[in-house]
Design a protein around this motif. Sequence first.
Motif, mmCIF file in Angstrom:
data_model
loop_
_atom_site.group_PDB
_atom_site.id
_atom_site.type_symbol
_atom_site.label_atom_id
_atom_site.label_comp_id
_atom_site.label_asym_id
_atom_site.label_seq_id
_atom_site.Cartn_x
_atom_site.Cartn_y
_atom_site.Cartn_z
ATOM 1 N N SER A 61 0.824 -1.344 0.081
ATOM 2 C CA SER A 61 -0.111 0.073 -0.040
ATOM 3 C C SER A 61 1.012 1.214 -0.064
ATOM 4 C CB SER A 61 -0.953 -0.008 1.205
ATOM 5 O OG SER A 61 -0.109 0.118 2.238
ATOM 6 N N TYR A 62 2.128 1.314 0.487
ATOM 7 C CA TYR A 62 2.803 2.454 0.762
ATOM 8 C C TYR A 62 3.232 2.657 -0.835
ATOM 9 C CZ TYR A 62 6.857 5.439 1.313
ATOM 10 O OH TYR A 62 7.966 6.393 1.264
ATOM 11 N N PHE A 63 3.846 1.429 -1.382
ATOM 12 C CA PHE A 63 4.656 1.565 -2.818
ATOM 13 C C PHE A 63 3.160 2.349 -3.970
ATOM 14 C CE2 PHE A 63 7.979 -1.065 -1.623
ATOM 15 C CZ PHE A 63 9.053 -0.204 -1.894
ATOM 16 N N LEU A 64 2.063 1.565 -3.811
ATOM 17 C CA LEU A 64 0.993 1.961 -4.508
ATOM 18 C C LEU A 64 0.394 3.565 -4.404
ATOM 19 C CD1 LEU A 64 -0.944 -1.236 -4.570
ATOM 20 C CD2 LEU A 64 0.111 -0.589 -6.372
ATOM 21 N N SER A 65 0.706 3.775 -3.097
ATOM 22 C CA SER A 65 0.077 5.314 -2.587
ATOM 23 C C SER A 65 1.197 6.287 -3.200
ATOM 24 C CB SER A 65 -0.295 5.234 -1.249
ATOM 25 O OG SER A 65 -1.307 4.546 -1.044
ATOM 26 N N SER A 66 2.482 5.964 -2.922
ATOM 27 C CA SER A 66 3.532 6.677 -3.169
ATOM 28 C C SER A 66 3.701 7.237 -4.700
ATOM 29 C CB SER A 66 4.698 6.271 -2.743
ATOM 30 O OG SER A 66 5.423 5.092 -3.322
ATOM 31 N N GLY A 67 3.083 6.451 -5.335
ATOM 32 C CA GLY A 67 3.040 6.881 -6.811
ATOM 33 C C GLY A 67 1.979 7.960 -7.063
ATOM 34 N N ASN A 68 1.082 8.433 -6.384
ATOM 35 C CA ASN A 68 0.265 9.407 -6.653
ATOM 36 C C ASN A 68 0.285 10.519 -5.480
ATOM 37 O OD1 ASN A 68 -0.992 8.025 -4.551
ATOM 38 N ND2 ASN A 68 -3.055 7.750 -5.942
ATOM 39 N N ASP A 69 1.515 10.454 -4.681
ATOM 40 C CA ASP A 69 1.843 11.420 -3.503
ATOM 41 C C ASP A 69 0.597 11.302 -2.440
ATOM 42 O OD1 ASP A 69 3.299 13.250 -2.221
ATOM 43 O OD2 ASP A 69 2.004 14.942 -2.983
ATOM 44 N N PHE A 70 0.028 10.095 -2.213
ATOM 45 C CA PHE A 70 -0.750 9.713 -1.159
ATOM 46 C C PHE A 70 -2.089 10.477 -1.362
ATOM 47 C CE2 PHE A 70 3.383 8.859 0.223
ATOM 48 C CZ PHE A 70 3.666 7.688 0.794
ATOM 49 N N THR A 71 -2.550 10.787 -2.400
ATOM 50 C CA THR A 71 -3.791 11.499 -2.608
ATOM 51 C C THR A 71 -4.929 10.769 -2.168
ATOM 52 O OG1 THR A 71 -2.702 12.706 -4.500
ATOM 53 C CG2 THR A 71 -5.087 12.731 -4.383
ATOM 54 N N LEU A 72 -5.120 9.482 -2.833
ATOM 55 C CA LEU A 72 -6.288 8.785 -2.489
ATOM 56 C C LEU A 72 -6.208 8.203 -0.903
ATOM 57 C CD1 LEU A 72 -8.901 7.498 -3.410
ATOM 58 C CD2 LEU A 72 -7.619 5.481 -4.189
ATOM 59 N N ALA A 73 -5.114 7.907 -0.277
ATOM 60 C CA ALA A 73 -5.066 7.490 0.740
ATOM 61 C C ALA A 73 -5.453 8.597 1.826
ATOM 62 C CB ALA A 73 -3.441 7.091 1.246
ATOM 63 N N LYS A 74 -4.827 9.947 1.525
ATOM 64 C CA LYS A 74 -5.227 11.024 2.234
ATOM 65 C C LYS A 74 -6.694 11.120 2.453
ATOM 66 C CE LYS A 74 -0.956 13.484 1.741
ATOM 67 N NZ LYS A 74 -0.264 14.682 0.974
ATOM 68 N N ARG A 75 -7.518 11.070 1.050
ATOM 69 C CA ARG A 75 -8.848 11.287 1.189
ATOM 70 C C ARG A 75 -9.655 10.063 1.991
ATOM 71 N NH1 ARG A 75 -9.942 13.552 -4.942
ATOM 72 N NH2 ARG A 75 -8.572 15.408 -4.621
ATOM 73 N N ILE A 76 -9.287 8.890 1.717
ATOM 74 C CA ILE A 76 -9.819 7.935 2.392
ATOM 75 C C ILE A 76 -9.746 7.972 3.999
ATOM 76 C CG2 ILE A 76 -9.830 5.284 2.851
ATOM 77 C CD1 ILE A 76 -9.396 5.162 -0.218
ATOM 78 N N ALA A 77 -8.277 8.438 4.436
ATOM 79 C CA ALA A 77 -8.043 8.676 5.810
ATOM 80 C C ALA A 77 -9.070 9.595 6.500
ATOM 81 C CB ALA A 77 -6.546 8.841 5.952
ATOM 82 N N PRO A 81 -12.307 7.642 10.625
ATOM 83 C CA PRO A 81 -11.528 8.408 11.650
ATOM 84 C C PRO A 81 -10.227 8.168 12.129
ATOM 85 C CG PRO A 81 -13.087 6.606 12.634
ATOM 86 C CD PRO A 81 -13.238 6.646 11.157
ATOM 87 N N LEU A 82 -9.414 8.635 10.883
ATOM 88 C CA LEU A 82 -7.990 8.393 11.153
ATOM 89 C C LEU A 82 -7.320 9.883 11.065
ATOM 90 C CD1 LEU A 82 -7.539 5.456 8.697
ATOM 91 C CD2 LEU A 82 -8.075 5.354 11.335
ATOM 92 N N GLY A 83 -7.951 10.952 11.155
ATOM 93 C CA GLY A 83 -7.498 12.162 11.294
ATOM 94 C C GLY A 83 -6.578 12.708 9.754
ATOM 95 N N GLY A 84 -7.034 11.845 8.861
ATOM 96 C CA GLY A 84 -6.384 12.333 7.628
ATOM 97 C C GLY A 84 -4.940 11.697 7.255
ATOM 98 N N ASN A 85 -4.580 10.936 8.232
ATOM 99 C CA ASN A 85 -3.135 10.290 8.119
ATOM 100 C C ASN A 85 -3.185 9.119 7.459
ATOM 101 O OD1 ASN A 85 -0.561 9.416 8.548
ATOM 102 N ND2 ASN A 85 -0.731 9.515 10.930
ATOM 103 N N PRO A 86 -2.566 8.978 5.959
ATOM 104 C CA PRO A 86 -2.352 8.111 5.258
ATOM 105 C C PRO A 86 -1.608 6.944 5.573
ATOM 106 C CG PRO A 86 -1.053 9.576 4.393
ATOM 107 C CD PRO A 86 -1.636 10.278 5.504
ATOM 108 N N TYR A 87 -0.726 7.087 6.793
ATOM 109 C CA TYR A 87 0.136 5.869 7.184
ATOM 110 C C TYR A 87 -0.570 5.134 8.203
ATOM 111 C CZ TYR A 87 3.755 8.779 5.064
ATOM 112 O OH TYR A 87 4.642 9.496 4.247
ATOM 113 N N VAL A 88 -1.486 5.742 8.954
ATOM 114 C CA VAL A 88 -2.319 4.968 10.009
ATOM 115 C C VAL A 88 -3.324 4.142 8.948
ATOM 116 C CG1 VAL A 88 -4.212 5.190 11.697
ATOM 117 C CG2 VAL A 88 -2.254 6.712 11.569
ATOM 118 N N LEU A 89 -3.804 4.779 7.741
ATOM 119 C CA LEU A 89 -4.811 3.947 6.977
ATOM 120 C C LEU A 89 -4.105 2.761 6.333
ATOM 121 C CD1 LEU A 89 -7.243 3.782 5.142
ATOM 122 C CD2 LEU A 89 -6.169 4.947 3.555
#
Length: 119
Positions: A61-77, A81-89
């Motif tokens: 998930s880190y490698f897949l998300s780093s390809g788009n600067d964690f844009t989708l991961a930030k939105r899902i986070a 209730p993760l405070g917008g943190n993609p790493y917690v996601l």
Amino acid sequence: MSKNIINFIVTIVLAYVLSLFLPWWSVMTAALATALFIPLRKAAVFVIPFLAVLLFWFVMSYFLSSGNDFTLAKRIAVLLPLGGNPYVLMLVTGVVGGLAAGISAIFGKQLSLVLAGRK
């Protein structure tokens, strides 16, 4: 090498290979297969596949998300209730996959005991 390390490595490799062709539940198949053929004892039956898949899914998930600067991961986070943190996601994603693999490995161990009892 000990059986724990061998099981850990084989679980990650098998999970990766199967995930190229199968959906998310392929990690459960990998954990079940390794539990059948590389027997572990006590809590290691759950913990080793759990940690292997947690690490595998977190890294993927880190490698897949780093390809788009964690844009989708930030939105899902933000939605969760993760405070917008993609790493917690990514950690939550790894834990969910790890739980699925650990439970599947327990089933594989029980299946191996049943099959060994029929001989």
